[in-house]
Design a protein around this motif. Sequence first.
Motif, PDB file in Angstrom:
ATOM      1  N   TRP A  47       0.825  -1.202   0.000  1.00 58.79           N
ATOM      2  CA  TRP A  47       0.000   0.000   0.000  1.00 58.79           C
ATOM      3  C   TRP A  47       0.866   1.262   0.000  1.00 58.79           C
ATOM      4  O   TRP A  47       0.494   2.273  -0.610  1.00 58.79           O
ATOM      5  CB  TRP A  47      -0.974   0.017   1.163  1.00 58.79           C
ATOM      6  N   LEU A  48       2.027   1.213   0.659  1.00 57.68           N
ATOM      7  CA  LEU A  48       2.941   2.351   0.648  1.00 57.68           C
ATOM      8  C   LEU A  48       3.436   2.624  -0.766  1.00 57.68           C
ATOM      9  O   LEU A  48       3.444   3.775  -1.220  1.00 57.68           O
ATOM     10  CB  LEU A  48       4.123   2.098   1.587  1.00 57.68           C
ATOM     11  N   VAL A  49       3.820   1.577  -1.468  1.00 56.38           N
ATOM     12  CA  VAL A  49       4.306   1.745  -2.845  1.00 56.38           C
ATOM     13  C   VAL A  49       3.195   2.285  -3.742  1.00 56.38           C
ATOM     14  O   VAL A  49       3.421   3.182  -4.555  1.00 56.38           O
ATOM     15  CB  VAL A  49       4.856   0.405  -3.382  1.00 56.38           C
ATOM     16  N   LEU A  50       1.991   1.759  -3.585  1.00 59.44           N
ATOM     17  CA  LEU A  50       0.862   2.239  -4.384  1.00 59.44           C
ATOM     18  C   LEU A  50       0.577   3.707  -4.079  1.00 59.44           C
ATOM     19  O   LEU A  50       0.366   4.514  -4.991  1.00 59.44           O
ATOM     20  CB  LEU A  50      -0.382   1.399  -4.112  1.00 59.44           C
ATOM     21  N   PHE A  51       0.593   4.078  -2.800  1.00 61.22           N
ATOM     22  CA  PHE A  51       0.346   5.464  -2.412  1.00 61.22           C
ATOM     23  C   PHE A  51       1.428   6.392  -2.972  1.00 61.22           C
ATOM     24  O   PHE A  51       1.121   7.476  -3.481  1.00 61.22           O
ATOM     25  CB  PHE A  51       0.286   5.591  -0.894  1.00 61.22           C
ATOM     26  N   LEU A  52       2.687   5.992  -2.875  1.00 64.81           N
ATOM     27  CA  LEU A  52       3.772   6.842  -3.373  1.00 64.81           C
ATOM     28  C   LEU A  52       3.687   7.028  -4.890  1.00 64.81           C
ATOM     29  O   LEU A  52       3.957   8.111  -5.397  1.00 64.81           O
ATOM     30  CB  LEU A  52       5.130   6.259  -2.977  1.00 64.81           C
ATOM     31  N   GLY A  53       3.292   5.992  -5.597  1.00 64.53           N
ATOM     32  CA  GLY A  53       3.112   6.126  -7.042  1.00 64.53           C
ATOM     33  C   GLY A  53       1.993   7.093  -7.379  1.00 64.53           C
ATOM     34  O   GLY A  53       2.129   7.947  -8.262  1.00 64.53           O
ATOM     35  N   CYS A  54       0.891   6.991  -6.673  1.00 65.70           N
ATOM     36  CA  CYS A  54      -0.249   7.886  -6.887  1.00 65.70           C
ATOM     37  C   CYS A  54       0.116   9.313  -6.493  1.00 65.70           C
ATOM     38  O   CYS A  54      -0.209  10.267  -7.203  1.00 65.70           O
ATOM     39  CB  CYS A  54      -1.438   7.391  -6.083  1.00 65.70           C
ATOM     40  N   ALA A  55       0.824   9.472  -5.368  1.00 66.42           N
ATOM     41  CA  ALA A  55       1.224  10.806  -4.915  1.00 66.42           C
ATOM     42  C   ALA A  55       2.188  11.445  -5.905  1.00 66.42           C
ATOM     43  O   ALA A  55       2.122  12.649  -6.168  1.00 66.42           O
ATOM     44  CB  ALA A  55       1.854  10.722  -3.527  1.00 66.42           C
TER      45      ALA A  55
END
Length: 73
Positions: A47-55
Amino acid sequence: MSLEQIELLESLGLKLFFVAIFLLIGLAIQDVLKRGNVPKFGRYIVWLVLFLGCAGFITKGVIEALWEGGGVG
């Protein structure tokens, strides 16, 4: 419709499309994590990786808008 209105509509449509894609990716990842019995630490990393990509994608859009508004790009 004027050309500016059409461009604005296309721009908004593309941004909404990307929001929908990110949502669908998130739902797919959630399903895979649940079915795979992934430990909590692994889930947090995913979820951290997904959030950082979206951010990063959102930040890129904001920077582009600021540069175009300021006449840089």
